[in-house]
Design an enzyme around this catalytic site. Structure first.
Site, PDB file in Angstrom:
ATOM      1  NE  ARG A  61      49.776  -5.503  46.097  1.00 12.66           N
ATOM      2  CZ  ARG A  61      50.891  -5.298  46.816  1.00 12.66           C
ATOM      3  NH1 ARG A  61      51.142  -4.115  47.335  1.00 12.66           N
ATOM      4  NH2 ARG A  61      51.753  -6.278  47.019  1.00 12.66           N
ATOM      5  CE1 TYR A 113      24.128   0.886  42.049  1.00 15.32           C
ATOM      6  CE2 TYR A 113      26.254   0.929  43.159  1.00 15.32           C
ATOM      7  CZ  TYR A 113      25.308   0.265  42.399  1.00 15.32           C
ATOM      8  OH  TYR A 113      25.551  -1.027  42.000  1.00 15.32           O
ATOM      9  CG  ASP A 185      28.956   8.956  42.716  1.00 11.59           C
ATOM     10  OD1 ASP A 185      29.200   9.166  41.516  1.00 11.59           O
ATOM     11  OD2 ASP A 185      28.746   7.824  43.191  1.00 11.59           O
ATOM     12  CE  LYS A 210      27.411   2.048  36.220  1.00 12.53           C
ATOM     13  NZ  LYS A 210      28.308   1.669  37.258  1.00 12.53           N
TER      14      LYS A 210
HETATM   15  O1  P1T Z   1      29.693  -0.497  39.661  1.00 12.73           O
HETATM   16  P1  P1T Z   1      30.853   0.283  40.181  1.00 12.73           P
HETATM   17  O2  P1T Z   1      31.860   0.622  39.129  1.00 12.73           O
HETATM   18  O3  P1T Z   1      31.480  -0.355  41.388  1.00 12.73           O
HETATM   19  O4  P1T Z   1      30.307   1.714  40.657  1.00 12.73           O
HETATM   20  C1  P1T Z   1      29.400   1.887  41.704  1.00 12.73           C
HETATM   21  C2  P1T Z   1      28.585   3.129  41.498  1.00 12.73           C
HETATM   22  C3  P1T Z   1      28.924   4.299  42.164  1.00 12.73           C
HETATM   23  N1  P1T Z   1      28.223   5.448  42.001  1.00 12.73           N
HETATM   24  C4  P1T Z   1      27.166   5.497  41.172  1.00 12.73           C
HETATM   25  C5  P1T Z   1      26.409   6.782  41.027  1.00 12.73           C
HETATM   26  C6  P1T Z   1      26.771   4.363  40.463  1.00 12.73           C
HETATM   27  O5  P1T Z   1      25.712   4.462  39.636  1.00 12.73           O
HETATM   28  C7  P1T Z   1      27.479   3.141  40.628  1.00 12.73           C
HETATM   29  C8  P1T Z   1      27.078   1.894  39.918  1.00 12.73           C
HETATM   30  N2  P1T Z   1      25.763   1.894  39.431  1.00 12.73           N
HETATM   31  C9  P1T Z   1      25.171   0.870  38.743  1.00 12.73           C
HETATM   32  C10 P1T Z   1      25.767  -0.299  38.478  1.00 12.73           C
HETATM   33  C11 P1T Z   1      23.785   1.132  38.296  1.00 12.73           C
HETATM   34  O6  P1T Z   1      23.259   0.414  37.424  1.00 12.73           O
HETATM   35  O7  P1T Z   1      23.194   2.083  38.801  1.00 12.73           O
END
Ligand code: P1T
Length: 393
Positions: A61, A113, A185, A210
């Site tokens: 962890r 988001y 971000d 992503k």
């Molecule tokens: O899904 P996750 O790994 O928890 O990330 C969240 C997140 C944070 N910042 C941005 C700009 C994002 O696009 C996302 C996640 N977005 C999607 C799942 C989407 O389809 O837009």
């Protein structure tokens, strides 16, 4: 043998180009076997030579060598002192916000988001951290939203899903003048196209799910920042537990190696698609910072080295046409998420951003979002053309 490139702030790391660092930083051959790929250390604990002594790792962890390699590489690519990787992008965001205390305040962009807004509005607000969404392209509006308790400006650029471009250098200055930090971000741009730390951001956050992972096969998050803040985040992570697993770190690191070549291809494909949509009478509006007519174009040229792979647009015919269109494409899969090698299409208003319905962050219900993949461009253009014909005809 290649030099050991583990020191992200050191001269070795910065002397090499982006893709060289993506392939080498933190990833020297395994000293025991010579394996050229960082192993998946699938272990929960590490044997210690004596009580109170260890070889750098005690319990998984707290830390894991596969995670360390990914963190060192990401920090180097973002030009940050350190990185901390998390189980998801939202877990990374949660940790950043947990650095604050009840009574603190966040100013965020009014088209972040949907999941980010849901976390701010429905989770952290309950613990006394309030957030105010504003149009961050309007610096006066940002300044006006400040309170004496404002600790973070939370910027996402280009934004999800409207592809607005925010002036990171100006926002950093505004934040610092008022004793606050800029959190950026960088999920849509990636460090290949934009480096917020160099523009003054204090914290960079990623959904590594992503473009960084890049193959739609892993969920993860990362924070890139200074050593001290990273230490605070690592403490929180160890205390709270949102760690990524070693196999997830391995997949993310494997994806990261090709980030540069993928982003080049995502960008050329997305540019061709945005140009086609822009010239198409069946399309009412296109959002893509690579188009000279886009309001964010000049800023994108100044702070990004390419406009990236995300495009959004509004077909003629409103929400019904948008829905029909998304159900008619064959190569563009109808799915949430983005940044993989395969193209995806969705309606943010009812899918990724459904949680912001009825809030100040609501997105137009006829908006279609494309994550443009790296397939052959003629196939992608033909797929969209056929779907537009079927949806708007
Ligand atoms: O899904 P996750 O790994 O928890 O990330 C969240 C997140 C944070 N910042 C941005 C700009 C994002 O696009 C996302 C996640 N977005 C999607 C799942 C989407 O389809 O837009």
């Amino acid at each position: 043998m290649t030099d050991h490139l583990t020191d992200p702030a050191g001269s070795d790391a910065t002397a090499h180009g982006f893709t060289t660092r993506a392939i080498h930083v933190g990833q020297e051959p395994d000293p025991r076997t010579g394996a050229v790929i960082v192993p998946i250390y699938q272990t929960s604990t590490f044997a210690q030579p004596a009580v109170g002594q260890h070889l750098g790792y005690e319990y998984a962890r707290t830390g894991n060598p596969t995670r360390t390699a990914l963190q060192e590489c990401l920090a180097s690519l973002e030009g940050a002192e350190a990185a901390v990787c998390f189980a998801s992008g939202l877990a990374a965001e949660d940790a950043i916000i947990r650095l604050l205390a009840p009574g603190d305040h966040i100013v965020c962009a009014n088209d972040v988001y949907g999941g980010t807004w849901r976390q701010l509005d429905q989770v952290h607000a309950r613990f006394g951290i309030e957030s105010t969404p504003v149009d961050m392209t309007d610096l006066d509006a940002v300044a006006a939203a400040f309170r004496p308790t404002t600790r973070y400006l939370w910027a996402e650029t280009p934004s999800n899903p409207l592809l607005k471009v925010l002036d990171l250098a100006a926002l950093a200055e505004l934040a610092h003048e008022r004793g606050a930090w800029l959190v950026a971000d960088n999920t849509f741009a990636t460090p290949y196209l934009q480096q917020p730390v160099a523009l003054g951001a204090d914290i960079v956050v990623h959904s590594t799910t992503k473009y960084i992972g890049g193959h739609s096969d892993v969920v993860g998050g990362a924070v890139c920042t200074d050593e001290r803040t990273a230490t605070d985040l690592a403490f929180l992570q160890n205390a709270v537990g949102a760690v990524p697993g070693p196999f997830d770190n391995f997949l993310t690191l494997r994806g990261l190696k090709t980030l540069g070549v993928r982003m080049d291809r995502h960008t050329t494909n997305a540019t061709a698609i945005a140009e086609m949509l822009d010239a198409d009478p069946r399309v009412a509006a296109v959002h893509y910072p690579g188009l000279p007519s886009d309001p964010g174009h000049e800023l994108a040229r100044a702070q990004m080295s390419g406009a990236g792979g995300m495009v959004s647009f509004r077909p003629v015919g409103g929400a019904e046409a948008a829905t029909r269109l998304c159900e008619r494409t064959e190569l563009f899969f109808l799915a949430e998420s983005l940044g993989g090698v395969e193209s995806l299409i969705e309606v943010p208003g009812t899918m990724t951003h459904a949680s912001v319905a009825g809030t100040p962050l609501e997105v137009p219900d006829d908006l279609v979002r494309l994550s443009v993949g790296i397939e052959d461009i003629d196939d992608l253009l033909a797929d969209l053309d056929a779907a537009l014909g079927a949806a708007t005809g």
